[in-house]
Design a protein around this motif. Structure first.
Motif, short mmCIF file in Angstrom:
data_model
loop_
_atom_site.label_atom_id
_atom_site.label_comp_id
_atom_site.label_asym_id
_atom_site.label_seq_id
_atom_site.Cartn_x
_atom_site.Cartn_y
_atom_site.Cartn_z
N TRP A 164 108.85 -37.36 65.37
CA TRP A 164 108.56 -36.92 64.02
C TRP A 164 109.76 -36.17 63.45
O TRP A 164 110.41 -35.38 64.15
CB TRP A 164 107.31 -36.03 64.01
CG TRP A 164 106.04 -36.80 64.22
CD1 TRP A 164 105.84 -37.86 65.05
CD2 TRP A 164 104.78 -36.58 63.57
NE1 TRP A 164 104.55 -38.31 64.98
CE2 TRP A 164 103.87 -37.53 64.07
CE3 TRP A 164 104.34 -35.64 62.62
CZ2 TRP A 164 102.55 -37.59 63.65
CZ3 TRP A 164 103.02 -35.71 62.21
CH2 TRP A 164 102.14 -36.67 62.70
N ASP A 177 107.62 -41.69 69.46
CA ASP A 177 107.45 -41.51 68.01
C ASP A 177 107.96 -40.11 67.68
O ASP A 177 107.24 -39.13 67.79
CB ASP A 177 105.96 -41.65 67.64
CG ASP A 177 105.70 -41.38 66.16
OD1 ASP A 177 106.67 -41.38 65.38
OD2 ASP A 177 104.52 -41.15 65.80
N HIS A 220 106.48 -37.56 59.27
CA HIS A 220 106.70 -38.67 60.21
C HIS A 220 106.67 -39.99 59.46
O HIS A 220 106.25 -40.08 58.30
CB HIS A 220 105.63 -38.66 61.31
CG HIS A 220 104.24 -39.02 60.85
ND1 HIS A 220 103.52 -40.05 61.40
CD2 HIS A 220 103.45 -38.47 59.91
CE1 HIS A 220 102.33 -40.12 60.82
NE2 HIS A 220 102.27 -39.17 59.92
N ASP A 221 107.14 -41.02 60.15
CA ASP A 221 107.10 -42.39 59.64
C ASP A 221 105.76 -42.98 60.05
O ASP A 221 105.56 -43.35 61.20
CB ASP A 221 108.27 -43.17 60.26
CG ASP A 221 108.33 -44.61 59.78
OD1 ASP A 221 107.29 -45.14 59.34
OD2 ASP A 221 109.41 -45.22 59.87
N GLU A 222 104.81 -43.05 59.11
CA GLU A 222 103.45 -43.46 59.46
C GLU A 222 103.41 -44.89 60.00
O GLU A 222 102.60 -45.21 60.88
CB GLU A 222 102.51 -43.32 58.25
CG GLU A 222 101.07 -43.58 58.63
CD GLU A 222 100.08 -42.87 57.71
OE1 GLU A 222 98.89 -43.20 57.80
OE2 GLU A 222 100.51 -42.00 56.93
N LYS A 223 104.31 -45.74 59.51
CA LYS A 223 104.35 -47.12 60.00
C LYS A 223 104.70 -47.13 61.49
O LYS A 223 104.09 -47.86 62.29
CB LYS A 223 105.36 -47.92 59.20
CG LYS A 223 105.45 -49.39 59.61
CD LYS A 223 106.45 -50.13 58.72
CE LYS A 223 106.56 -51.60 59.14
NZ LYS A 223 107.56 -52.34 58.32
N ARG A 224 105.67 -46.31 61.88
CA ARG A 224 106.07 -46.24 63.28
C ARG A 224 104.96 -45.63 64.13
O ARG A 224 104.69 -46.07 65.25
CB ARG A 224 107.35 -45.41 63.41
CG ARG A 224 107.89 -45.35 64.84
CD ARG A 224 109.29 -44.75 64.87
NE ARG A 224 109.30 -43.40 64.33
CZ ARG A 224 110.39 -42.74 63.98
NH1 ARG A 224 111.57 -43.32 64.10
NH2 ARG A 224 110.32 -41.50 63.51
N SER A 225 104.29 -44.62 63.60
CA SER A 225 103.19 -44.00 64.34
C SER A 225 102.05 -45.00 64.55
O SER A 225 101.46 -45.05 65.63
CB SER A 225 102.68 -42.76 63.59
OG SER A 225 103.69 -41.78 63.50
#
Length: 708
Positions: free
Chosen positions: A414, A412, A420-425
């Motif tokens: 950032w 992940d 960051h991409d919260e969906k990916r996290s």
């Protein structure tokens, strides 16, 4: 086709098979003679594929065709090939854009060998090849260093894979005896071309006769070069081969027969035009002669000196030099015996067994064995997520984790410290068994809040975050381990945060000791090195104090600095006190009589391992450090570390390397050199860093940490 690449392919296939690989050799052209291929078909574990014979392809295969055919053969292999060894820049460039990218072990040839030849397109192609290659196989240390300096992406991936010399069955080396009662037999094998001095060689028997040395020259080969710059060369060369006094022209022969003819001679000739002295490649013919016990007359170059020793008796630059050394051989048997021993000893490192040993080492690094402890955690590969905005300090470790068959790795990355991409996290948090947060920043805060039951969270803390606000906001109960790089920062972290001692562990920074283990260049014992001089707390001024002390007695001492310059960091150069510090430092370098000519500033880059070849002592004069990797990298390179006592230095490095003042440091360096202790000290330093911070050891600690 039998040429240099075919000989290379034969040796490489045999070495891979001996190293334990199942090997498929894909031929690029129809087989016209089985002299090289047939023996390979008999090697256990080797399969030979001929696209022409199998009807896959008809015609002349160019790189784009090769890329298509190799992808097709890979698709036929269950699970695909684990590694794809490819020779040549053009075909590697094609493969770098296809499905084999990431599995390439690329042996680069036809690389531009000067800065002037490195066009923007050549750099871009080599960068793409490096990115797509798991390993770059370099024939010589000189080529590796050149590539790392010109194409930063090659650093860390480049390993040595010199030529492989395989003697034909039944061929034994000649005895190390000087010729008695007969003519001195000289031999040359290969193409006939102006820069190879082959025309000049044909005069040697006649000129030696004038000196009272009876000699004959055996020339093996049938490829006479057409040189546009010298249209008459081919005609002159053929005439000299056919009619030259004392010249015996054998014409073209199979490799095995050519080597038998060579073994029947006394001295090999590899004397070339001085314009080829900068070549980054090593002649396989020189090594073959050495294996056969036939000493070689060749140009004096740094590469050849490293191979044969600076005092090798058969170095020659001019025709007169060649005549001198051959006359000496003809009249002094001891010189002949010494030359044979040197060539034979040098060639010993290029045998099939030596090549297989090298490959076993590289294979074990790229394909580590699975751990029962890791597999027992979930009875399947462990799912490890890595999250952070800047992974430069984690890159080599990440490569290692990705190579493990008992782990699956997802990253992940950032976009920035707080972006960051919260969906990916969330997807990573839902998937991972273990999450590693590189930096104790907003990423650690986010994953601590979203940790699942049964999931483990590891946070790696650097000096930068310790004095920021994030550690105080971290839900420490959600964190399984906080990882510091030194005992000093472990204690400082616990003191600053109040976190429980059992939560905070020490796993040191890693040093890729195998990459740094390279031969030193002449004069290294008088060369100091400093990596990174910004910000001012790195204290370049104290390093200059050390240098001044040394140069008062010995002007050979030189300080090499590899770093970005302070004005290249906007956040440093905008501070008045930082700017004033460096203005004083550089003014001092310009004006000091002792420092004049004694400080060299080298470009910042990833080619640190190559740069360290010239450095005998690595300095650490900082006010403070969390670990300071530079001395450890220096130790791995075979340099002696020299540190001032910044807080915690004694918890990272042996106190024998730590000095109370710049004067004490200078005195120790001078004594180490003057008393002949440099070799012993650097050997000790190298063994210490391997045991404590070597990549294998740190990877072992990380594997254990992830499994428990």
């Amino acid at each position: 086709m039998i040429d240099g690449s075919a000989i290379w392919a034969q040796g490489t296939v045999q070495a891979l098979a001996r190293a334990g690989c199942e090997v498929t050799l894909v031929l690029k052209a129809p087989v016209r003679t089985g002299r090289l291929v047939d023996p390979l078909r008999a090697v256990p574990g080797v399969t030979v594929r001929s696209p022409h014979a199998e009807g896959m392809f008809d015609g002349v295969m160019v790189p784009r065709h090769a890329a298509t055919i190799l992808a097709r053969i890979d698709a036929e292999e269950q699970g695909g090939f684990d590694l794809v060894v490819v020779r040549g820049r053009r075909v590697a460039g094609r493969l770098s854009m296809g499905p084999l990218a990431g599995r390439l072990w690329t042996y680069l040839t036809d690389v531009p060998q000067s800065a002037a030849e490195f066009t923007a397109s050549a750099k871009a192609e080599l960068r793409r090849i490096a990115d797509a290659s798991r390993v770059l196989l370099c024939q010589t240390e000189e080529l590796r260093g050149f590539l790392e300096g010109a194409v930063p992406a090659t650093a860390g991936k480049s390993v040595l894979f010199p030529p492989v010399v395989v003697l034909p069955d039944g061929l034994e080396p000649r005895p190390a005896e000087a010729p008695h009662g007969r003519a001195l037999r000289l031999v040359y094998t290969g193409k006939f071309a102006p820069r190879w001095n082959t025309y000049e060689m044909t005069s040697l028997p006649r000129l030696l006769a004038v000196r009272g040395v009876d000699a004959e020259l055996h020339m093996i080969g049938d490829k006479i070069h057409d040189d546009p710059a010298d249209p008459g060369f081919a005609s002159r060369m053929r005439t000299a081969l056919e009619t030259g006094e004392g010249v015996v022209w054998h014409g073209g022969h199979p490799r095995a027969e050519a080597m038998r003819l060579t073994a029947a001679c006394d001295v090999g000739l590899s004397w070339r035009d001085a314009g080829m002295d900068a070549s980054l490649e090593l002649s396989t013919k020189v090594l073959e002669c050495g294996t056969l016990g036939v000493p070689v007359v060749l140009n004096r170059t740094p590469m050849h000196e490293r191979l044969l020793g600076a005092d090798y008796p058969l170095f020659a630059a001019t025709e007169a030099d060649v005549l001198d050394v051959l006359t000496l051989i003809g009249k002094n048997p001891d010189v002949f015996t010494l030359a044979v021993e040197r060539c034979r000893a040098a060639a010993a490192g290029f045998t099939l067994d030596a090549a297989a040993d090298r490959l076993r080492t590289y294979l074990s690094q790229v394909f580590p064995e699975p751990s029962e402890a890791v597999l027992s955690v979930k009875s399947r590969p462990l799912r490890v997520g890595v999250a952070g905005h800047d992974l430069k300090f984690f890159s080599r470790l990440l490569d290692y984790l990705r190579s493990r068959p008992d782990m699956e790795i997802r990253v992940d990355h950032w976009a920035a410290l707080k972006a960051h991409d919260e969906k990916r996290s969330r997807a990573l948090a839902d998937w991972a068994d273990v999450v590693v947060c590189e930096w104790c920043g907003p990423n650690a805060l986010w994953y601590a809040r979203h940790k699942r039951p049964g999931q483990r969270l590891l946070v790696r803390l650097h000096r930068f975050e310790l004095y920021a606000g994030w550690p105080r906001q971290l839900k420490i109960d959600a964190v399984d381990r906080v990882i510091c790089v030194s005992p000093h920062y472990n204690a400082l972290t616990r003191e600053t945060t109040g976190w429980p001692a059992e939560k905070v562990v020490t796993v040191p920074n890693w040093v890729d000791d195998a990459q740094f283990d390279r031969d030193k260049l002449p004069g290294a014992e008088h060369h100091l090195g400093m990596i990174g001089i910004a910000p001012s707390r790195k204290r370049l001024d104290l390093a200059l104090d050390v240098l001044e002390e040394l140069r008062r007695d010995d002007p050979r001492f030189t300080l090499f600095v590899k770093s970005k310059l302070p004005w290249e960091y906007w956040w440093i150069w905008q501070k008045d006190e930082e700017r004033a510090h460096y203005e004083n430092v550089f003014r001092r370098v310009r004006r000091s009589r002792l420092l004049s000519g004694g400080v060299v500033f080298d470009t910042y880059g990833r080619d640190v391992a190559s740069w360290l070849r010239r450095v005998g002592f690595v300095l650490s004069t900082s006010d403070d450090e969390s670990f300071h990797l530079a001395p450890a990298e220096g130790m791995a390179s075979g340099a002696v570390p020299a540190l001032l006592p910044w807080p915690g230095a004694e918890t990272v490095y042996d106190t024998r390397w730590i000095h109370e003042t710049p004067s004490a440091m200078a005195a120790s360096i001078a004594a180490t050199v003057a008393e002949g202790r440099w070799e012993a000290d650097r050997a000790l330093a190298r063994s210490q860093v391997r045991a404590a911070y070597g990549l294998d050891e740190v990877c072992r600690q990380w594997t254990e940490l992830l499994a428990t």
